[in-house]
Enzyme design. Structure first.
Site, mmCIF file in Angstrom:
data_model
loop_
_atom_site.group_PDB
_atom_site.id
_atom_site.type_symbol
_atom_site.label_atom_id
_atom_site.label_comp_id
_atom_site.label_asym_id
_atom_site.label_seq_id
_atom_site.Cartn_x
_atom_site.Cartn_y
_atom_site.Cartn_z
ATOM 1 N N HIS A 1 -3.100 1.567 12.298
ATOM 2 C CA HIS A 1 -2.527 0.958 11.089
ATOM 3 C C HIS A 1 -2.988 -0.496 11.047
ATOM 4 O O HIS A 1 -4.170 -0.774 10.832
ATOM 5 C CB HIS A 1 -1.011 1.093 11.125
ATOM 6 C CG HIS A 1 -0.324 0.770 9.831
ATOM 7 N ND1 HIS A 1 -0.987 0.514 8.652
ATOM 8 C CD2 HIS A 1 1.008 0.647 9.530
ATOM 9 C CE1 HIS A 1 -0.114 0.265 7.693
ATOM 10 N NE2 HIS A 1 1.098 0.332 8.196
ATOM 11 N N ARG B 1 2.161 -8.298 4.237
ATOM 12 C CA ARG B 1 2.855 -7.047 3.918
ATOM 13 C C ARG B 1 4.371 -7.211 3.821
ATOM 14 O O ARG B 1 5.052 -6.346 3.240
ATOM 15 C CB ARG B 1 2.493 -5.982 4.953
ATOM 16 C CG ARG B 1 2.966 -4.561 4.659
ATOM 17 C CD ARG B 1 2.484 -4.018 3.323
ATOM 18 N NE ARG B 1 1.051 -3.888 3.227
ATOM 19 C CZ ARG B 1 0.341 -2.823 3.599
ATOM 20 N NH1 ARG B 1 0.952 -1.763 4.123
ATOM 21 N NH2 ARG B 1 -0.976 -2.807 3.438
ATOM 22 N N ARG C 1 16.117 11.832 6.388
ATOM 23 C CA ARG C 1 16.373 12.605 7.601
ATOM 24 C C ARG C 1 15.696 13.967 7.445
ATOM 25 O O ARG C 1 16.317 14.954 7.039
ATOM 26 C CB ARG C 1 17.876 12.759 7.811
ATOM 27 C CG ARG C 1 18.351 13.128 9.224
ATOM 28 C CD ARG C 1 18.011 14.529 9.605
ATOM 29 N NE ARG C 1 18.611 14.971 10.839
ATOM 30 C CZ ARG C 1 18.243 16.078 11.470
ATOM 31 N NH1 ARG C 1 17.257 16.850 10.970
ATOM 32 N NH2 ARG C 1 18.841 16.441 12.593
ATOM 33 N N HIS D 1 -10.176 6.981 5.362
ATOM 34 C CA HIS D 1 -8.813 6.675 4.930
ATOM 35 C C HIS D 1 -8.191 7.962 4.416
ATOM 36 O O HIS D 1 -8.849 8.756 3.739
ATOM 37 C CB HIS D 1 -8.830 5.618 3.826
ATOM 38 C CG HIS D 1 -7.508 4.961 3.608
ATOM 39 N ND1 HIS D 1 -6.484 5.568 2.900
ATOM 40 C CD2 HIS D 1 -7.020 3.757 4.018
ATOM 41 C CE1 HIS D 1 -5.443 4.761 2.878
ATOM 42 N NE2 HIS D 1 -5.736 3.668 3.554
ATOM 43 N N ARG E 1 -10.415 -2.114 -1.800
ATOM 44 C CA ARG E 1 -10.284 -3.426 -1.167
ATOM 45 C C ARG E 1 -11.542 -3.813 -0.394
ATOM 46 O O ARG E 1 -11.811 -4.996 -0.164
ATOM 47 C CB ARG E 1 -9.069 -3.434 -0.230
ATOM 48 C CG ARG E 1 -7.750 -3.159 -0.931
ATOM 49 C CD ARG E 1 -6.619 -2.906 0.057
ATOM 50 N NE ARG E 1 -6.870 -1.718 0.871
ATOM 51 C CZ ARG E 1 -6.063 -1.288 1.833
ATOM 52 N NH1 ARG E 1 -4.952 -1.956 2.114
ATOM 53 N NH2 ARG E 1 -6.367 -0.194 2.521
ATOM 54 N N ASP F 1 -10.217 -2.725 6.468
ATOM 55 C CA ASP F 1 -10.233 -3.400 7.759
ATOM 56 C C ASP F 1 -11.638 -3.740 8.244
ATOM 57 O O ASP F 1 -11.811 -4.656 9.050
ATOM 58 C CB ASP F 1 -9.533 -2.532 8.817
ATOM 59 C CG ASP F 1 -8.078 -2.292 8.486
ATOM 60 O OD1 ASP F 1 -7.382 -3.278 8.223
ATOM 61 O OD2 ASP F 1 -7.653 -1.123 8.487
ATOM 62 N N ILE G 1 -14.808 5.629 15.128
ATOM 63 C CA ILE G 1 -15.341 4.303 14.835
ATOM 64 C C ILE G 1 -14.377 3.641 13.874
ATOM 65 O O ILE G 1 -14.231 4.058 12.719
ATOM 66 C CB ILE G 1 -16.755 4.382 14.244
ATOM 67 C CG1 ILE G 1 -17.697 4.997 15.283
ATOM 68 C CG2 ILE G 1 -17.244 2.999 13.810
ATOM 69 C CD1 ILE G 1 -19.124 5.136 14.818
ATOM 70 N N HIS H 1 0.828 -1.207 0.000
ATOM 71 C CA HIS H 1 0.000 0.000 0.000
ATOM 72 C C HIS H 1 0.862 1.257 0.000
ATOM 73 O O HIS H 1 0.681 2.156 0.822
ATOM 74 C CB HIS H 1 -0.960 -0.003 1.191
ATOM 75 C CG HIS H 1 -2.274 0.631 0.889
ATOM 76 N ND1 HIS H 1 -2.805 1.663 1.619
ATOM 77 C CD2 HIS H 1 -3.174 0.359 -0.099
ATOM 78 C CE1 HIS H 1 -3.972 2.014 1.116
ATOM 79 N NE2 HIS H 1 -4.226 1.234 0.073
ATOM 80 N N GLY I 1 -12.381 1.361 11.270
ATOM 81 C CA GLY I 1 -12.777 0.714 10.026
ATOM 82 C C GLY I 1 -13.381 1.659 9.014
ATOM 83 O O GLY I 1 -13.808 1.223 7.940
ATOM 84 N N PHE I 2 -13.412 2.962 9.355
ATOM 85 C CA PHE I 2 -13.990 3.936 8.434
ATOM 86 C C PHE I 2 -13.034 5.096 8.188
ATOM 87 O O PHE I 2 -12.319 5.529 9.078
ATOM 88 C CB PHE I 2 -15.321 4.469 8.978
ATOM 89 C CG PHE I 2 -16.413 3.454 8.918
ATOM 90 C CD1 PHE I 2 -17.192 3.321 7.785
ATOM 91 C CD2 PHE I 2 -16.627 2.593 9.982
ATOM 92 C CE1 PHE I 2 -18.181 2.358 7.714
ATOM 93 C CE2 PHE I 2 -17.615 1.632 9.923
ATOM 94 C CZ PHE I 2 -18.396 1.509 8.785
#
Length: 391
Positions: free
Chosen positions: A233, A349, A368, A272, A281, A324, A267, A198, A269-270
């Site tokens: 994450h 991943r 850096r 992005h 996905r 997710d 909440i 991703h 899962g919601f």
């Protein structure tokens, strides 16, 4: 962006070029090496995607066969690793188990650190990635069973040479030599594909930061695992399941959502950062969760509750489910313990992390960034009454 503008969380900052994936580009969506994720999930195995990500092209039948042989060898755990897994407490977070297991394996089978070679030759790091990908499933299952029942899992007792990585995990989790249910296997294999890569997600960027110092690949992967552990994450699918598991019907779901929204609580899962109009996905995971709910042992109420919450969030907040959200109910219906959800993310991943480590090393410059200092102005130490340490 203005020269001195601060972008908290590096939002909108383009840190480097990458040929591994596209994420959220207009009219493109999510692709791996140019292939649409929906096509890969429908037509390919995770092993094919692993090869694609780490080597840039889909494998030939012979290349896939050779990869399978290496993955069979990779699932065998050294005795020293097993001993360490037994010494870790049952209360340990499974992600800590994998992070530590990765480090232990790195002491037993270290990468030769040579800056010139590491920037030009990449086969060794890809092979280490295959080794880790093949061992992570057996590693977490060995630890799980030892602390559940005291049993030292005989890994090869349940496995055959043609078992895929998804079959390996399911066989070891349920201690069964029989081929897993076809749909259950499809769920795990597809989840590996969907979670494999991703772009510069937090864990991937963390692995690239470590790689930019010319550290060894095990350190890069350990860094990534530690980053993936967080609920914002990789741990998000676990958080979703913890939210769903106490809900018995759609009314309870509605009450819970309204309560959380009134308190301005997140909440899981919601939403992005990249996908503002929906995570591509999600549709794949949603379909798998629905198929599972239609099986005799499925949980149609769980799917219905999830669907109701999804509709509420879209209508009330204009927020869409990410990968997710339905991954949680899919994994749950397969019978996977909630606290093992995120370790599956690691199996998936690692292929993406390896692809980025190779890319970082190929045209390396140490990562850096700078900060905007907001502390006290330059000042002198106090003159009177200042006691100098005797240490």
């Amino acid at each position: 962006m203005a020269k001195d503008e601060i972008r908290k969380g590096l939002v909108g900052v383009i840190a480097d070029k990458s040929a591994v994936s596209t994420v959220g580009r207009k009219d493109v969506g999510l692709t791996y090496r140019g292939y649409r994720i929906e096509d890969l999930a429908r037509e390919c195995s995770f092993e094919q995607v692993l090869w694609l990500l780490t080597r840039g092209a889909l494998p030939t039948p012979d290349e896939l066969q050779q990869l399978q042989k290496r993955l069979v060898a990779a699932r065998r755990l050294p005795d020293e690793v097993k001993t360490c897994l037994e010494q870790m407490p049952a209360t340990a977070h499974p992600m800590d188990v994998l992070r530590t297991g990765c480090s232990v394996l790195g002491t037993l089978e270290p990468e030769l650190v040579d800056n010139v070679r590491m920037t030009k030759e990449h086969e060794d790091v890809i092979r280490i990635g295959e080794r880790l990908t093949g061992s992570f499933g057996p590693m977490i299952c060995y630890w799980y069973h030892f602390h559940q029942s005291g049993e030292r899992l005989d890994i090869e007792r349940y496995l055959e040479d043609d078992d895929s990585l998804s079959q390996v995990f399911l066989k070891l989790l349920f201690k069964s030599a029989a081929k897993p249910d076809a749909l259950h296997n499809k769920v795990v294999d597809t989840s590996y594909i969907l979670y494999a890569e991703h772009d510069f997600a937090a864990s991937t960027f963390a692995s690239r930061v470590t790689a930019s110092t010319m550290s060894d690949v095990y350190s890069c992967i350990s860094t990534a695992i530690g980053t993936l552990r967080g609920n914002l994450h990789g741990g998000a699918n676990e958080a979703v399941m913890h939210f769903l598991e106490d809900l018995n019907n759609e009314q309870e779901a509605a009450d819970m959502v309204n309560s959380k929204l009134s308190k301005k609580e997140v909440i899981m899962g919601f939403g992005h950062r990249i996908y503002k109009n929906g995570d591509p996905r999600n549709a794949v995971f949603k379909d798998l969760s629905h198929q599972l709910s239609q099986k005799p042992e499925g949980k149609p109420h769980l799917y219905a509750i999830s669907q109701h919450i999804e509709g509420m969030m879209e209508n009330l907040k204009g927020m869409y489910a990410n990968a997710d959200f339905y991954a949680a109910s899919a994994y749950h219906q397969v019978g996977i313990p909630t606290y093992l959800f995120t370790p599956l993310f690691v199996v998936a991943r690692t292929s993406g992390w390896i692809a980025h480590i190779v890319e970082q090393r190929s045209q390396n410059r140490i990562i850096r960034p700078s900060s905007a200092y907001i502390g006290p102005a330059e000042r002198d130490l106090p003159s009177g009454g200042f006691v100098k340490s005797k240490l």
